[in-house]
Motif scaffolding. Structure first.
Motif, short mmCIF file in Angstrom:
data_model
loop_
_atom_site.label_atom_id
_atom_site.label_comp_id
_atom_site.label_asym_id
_atom_site.label_seq_id
_atom_site.Cartn_x
_atom_site.Cartn_y
_atom_site.Cartn_z
N GLN A 93 4.10 8.00 8.72
CA GLN A 93 4.56 7.05 9.74
C GLN A 93 3.81 5.72 9.68
N GLY A 94 4.54 4.65 9.85
CA GLY A 94 3.93 3.34 9.95
C GLY A 94 3.38 3.10 11.35
N ASP A 95 2.77 1.93 11.53
CA ASP A 95 2.18 1.63 12.84
C ASP A 95 3.24 1.27 13.87
N GLY A 96 4.34 0.65 13.44
CA GLY A 96 5.44 0.42 14.38
C GLY A 96 6.00 1.75 14.84
N ASP A 97 6.14 2.65 13.91
CA ASP A 97 6.67 3.99 14.15
C ASP A 97 5.74 4.79 15.07
N LEU A 98 4.49 4.94 14.64
CA LEU A 98 3.58 5.87 15.32
C LEU A 98 2.88 5.26 16.53
N ASN A 134 -1.29 2.08 8.61
CA ASN A 134 -1.54 0.92 9.47
C ASN A 134 -1.59 -0.34 8.62
N ASN A 135 -0.49 -1.10 8.64
CA ASN A 135 -0.48 -2.39 7.91
C ASN A 135 -0.36 -3.56 8.88
N ALA A 136 -0.65 -3.30 10.16
CA ALA A 136 -0.80 -4.36 11.17
C ALA A 136 0.46 -5.19 11.43
N VAL A 137 1.59 -4.72 10.95
CA VAL A 137 2.87 -5.40 11.24
C VAL A 137 4.03 -4.39 11.19
N PHE A 138 5.15 -4.81 11.76
CA PHE A 138 6.41 -4.13 11.51
C PHE A 138 6.92 -4.72 10.19
N GLY A 139 6.71 -4.03 9.09
CA GLY A 139 7.07 -4.60 7.79
C GLY A 139 8.57 -4.69 7.59
N MET A 140 9.22 -3.57 7.71
CA MET A 140 10.62 -3.52 7.31
C MET A 140 11.53 -4.49 8.05
N THR A 141 11.23 -4.72 9.32
CA THR A 141 12.14 -5.55 10.12
C THR A 141 11.79 -7.04 10.07
N GLY A 142 10.79 -7.43 9.29
CA GLY A 142 10.53 -8.85 9.11
C GLY A 142 9.16 -9.34 9.53
N GLY A 165 0.79 -1.23 0.00
CA GLY A 165 0.00 0.00 0.00
C GLY A 165 0.82 1.28 0.00
N HIS A 166 2.10 1.20 0.37
CA HIS A 166 2.89 2.43 0.46
C HIS A 166 2.92 3.20 -0.87
N GLY A 167 3.04 2.45 -1.97
CA GLY A 167 3.11 3.12 -3.28
C GLY A 167 1.84 3.89 -3.58
N ALA A 208 14.53 9.83 13.38
CA ALA A 208 14.56 8.55 14.09
C ALA A 208 13.14 8.02 14.25
N HIS A 209 13.03 6.71 14.29
CA HIS A 209 11.75 6.05 14.39
C HIS A 209 10.92 6.59 15.54
N GLY A 210 9.69 6.98 15.26
CA GLY A 210 8.77 7.44 16.29
C GLY A 210 8.86 8.92 16.63
N PRO A 270 9.70 8.09 7.30
CA PRO A 270 9.77 7.19 8.46
C PRO A 270 11.00 6.27 8.39
N VAL A 271 11.11 5.39 9.38
CA VAL A 271 12.19 4.41 9.33
C VAL A 271 11.59 3.00 9.21
N GLY A 272 10.52 2.90 8.42
CA GLY A 272 9.95 1.59 8.11
C GLY A 272 10.21 1.31 6.64
N CYS A 273 9.33 0.51 6.04
CA CYS A 273 9.52 0.19 4.61
C CYS A 273 9.51 1.45 3.75
N ALA A 274 8.87 2.52 4.22
CA ALA A 274 8.82 3.76 3.43
C ALA A 274 9.99 4.68 3.74
C1 LIG Z 1 14.25 3.73 17.75
C2 LIG Z 1 14.24 2.58 16.77
N1 LIG Z 1 13.83 1.36 17.15
C3 LIG Z 1 13.78 0.35 16.26
C4 LIG Z 1 14.20 0.54 14.98
C5 LIG Z 1 14.16 -0.61 14.00
N2 LIG Z 1 13.06 -0.51 13.06
C6 LIG Z 1 13.23 -0.02 11.81
S1 LIG Z 1 11.84 -0.14 10.87
C7 LIG Z 1 11.00 -0.87 12.16
C8 LIG Z 1 9.57 -1.31 12.02
C9 LIG Z 1 8.80 -0.56 11.01
O1 LIG Z 1 7.45 -0.83 11.12
P1 LIG Z 1 6.38 0.24 10.71
O2 LIG Z 1 6.67 1.55 11.32
O3 LIG Z 1 5.04 -0.34 10.97
O4 LIG Z 1 6.62 0.43 9.14
P2 LIG Z 1 6.32 -0.61 7.94
O5 LIG Z 1 7.67 -1.15 7.57
O6 LIG Z 1 5.38 -1.64 8.43
O7 LIG Z 1 5.72 0.26 6.88
C10 LIG Z 1 11.80 -0.98 13.29
C11 LIG Z 1 11.37 -1.59 14.55
C12 LIG Z 1 14.62 1.81 14.60
N3 LIG Z 1 15.01 2.08 13.36
N4 LIG Z 1 14.66 2.83 15.50
#
Ligand SMILES: Cc1ncc(C[n+]2csc(CCOP(=O)(O)OP(=O)(O)O)c2C)c(N)n1
Ligand code: SF4
Ligand SMILES: [Mg+2]
Length: 244
Positions: free
Chosen positions: A92-97, A121-129, A23-25, A68-70, A49-53
């Motif tokens: 921001q992703g859901d892991g992020d926000l 909101n994609n219900a997972v931490f995408g980028m990290t697995g 969905g990011h695209g 930085a994330h969050g 963000p610091v997720g897949c996007a």
């Molecule tokens: C402070 C911090 N903690 C953990 C990480 C590792 N990290 C990078 S991406 C990510 C999860 C991303 O999930 P989300 O925000 O939902 O984005 P998505 O990839 O699902 O779009 C994490 C935990 C980080 N970069 N910085």
């Protein structure tokens, strides 16, 4: 040959790094279209963000910063307060926000910061697995909930939009989905409204949550992922305007 559809100028011509059906695209294209339709490209600053996007700045032809994330709502606060004439958005992703930056988004909304937040909101931490996120559904299998999320062990899915909507500093909160053409059109309207509020100088924070497919870590085909949003995700995350 006649061109009937072309890339909106703010969407850069770069090869996608997203998985098929992600969905990011779609979210990037909507953002780019809204920025062009409001003619605010030259005065908009985004936060990637610091997720897949993480590479959002490769796709969007606006000034962007990586934080930085969050921490995006905190950085956005500083950017808007020092540059009140700029349009500031965080993506921001859901892991992020909803996990790492829960404190930042709650306090930014509570302070009524004049920023626009796009919450994927994609219900997972995408980028990290594909680990569990606060928004993972009950029963959903992820890398860290191999037997499915259980309320007893991992708690209930966090409805962050409902949580923010009760704060007086939050002006506009809407939840949309990227699960089909009509839904995508509604999502664009919501994103445009959120930007328009900031452009008009409306007080307070605006946030658009987008239920967004992650076929890879949902272990589904792209079409099944769209369907899963409609049949499962919207049960716990009902669509519509929560505030404003
Ligand atoms: C402070 C911090 N903690 C953990 C990480 C590792 N990290 C990078 S991406 C990510 C999860 C991303 O999930 P989300 O925000 O939902 O984005 P998505 O990839 O699902 O779009 C994490 C935990 C980080 N970069 N910085
Ligand atoms: S892992 Fe999920 S969120 Fe990340 S690019 Fe692939 S489909 Fe998109
Ligand atoms: Mg995510």
């Amino acid at each position: 040959m006649q061109t009937v559809f072309k890339r909106t100028p703010t969407l850069k011509d770069c090869p996608t790094h997203y998985c098929p059906g992600c969905g990011h695209g779609i979210a990037h294209r909507l953002l780019a279209e809204v920025i062009d339709e409001l003619d605010i490209r030259g005065r908009t600053i985004g936060i990637a963000p610091v997720g897949c996007a993480v590479l959002a700045y490769n796709y969007l032809d606006v000034d962007m910063v990586e934080v930085a994330h969050g921490r995006a709502p905190a950085v956005a606060t500083g950017m808007k307060r020092t540059n009140p004439g700029r349009i500031i958005f965080s993506y921001q992703g859901d892991g992020d926000l909803a996990a790492i930056g829960t404190g930042e988004i709650i306090h930014a909304a509570h302070r009524g910061e004049q920023i626009t937040v796009i919450f994927i909101n994609n219900a997972v931490f995408g980028m990290t697995g594909g680990q569990m996120a606060p928004t993972t559904l009950l029963g959903q299998v992820t890398a860290t909930t191999q037997k499915g999320r259980s309320a007893t062990d991992q708690g209930y899915p966090l409805q962050i939009s409902e949580l923010l909507a009760v704060l007086p500093g939050a002006t506009y909160i809407e939840r949309c989905a990227l699960s089909g053409p009509a839904r995508v059109r509604d999502a664009k309207k919501a994103i445009k409204h959120a930007f328009q509020l900031q452009l008009d100088g409306a007080e307070g924070l605006s946030l658009v949550e987008l239920l967004s497919p992650c076929p890879t870590y949902w272990r589904m085909k792209p079409a099944e992922a769209m369907q899963w949003i409609e049949t499962e995700m919207t049960k716990h995350f009902p669509l519509g305007r929560l505030k404003g």
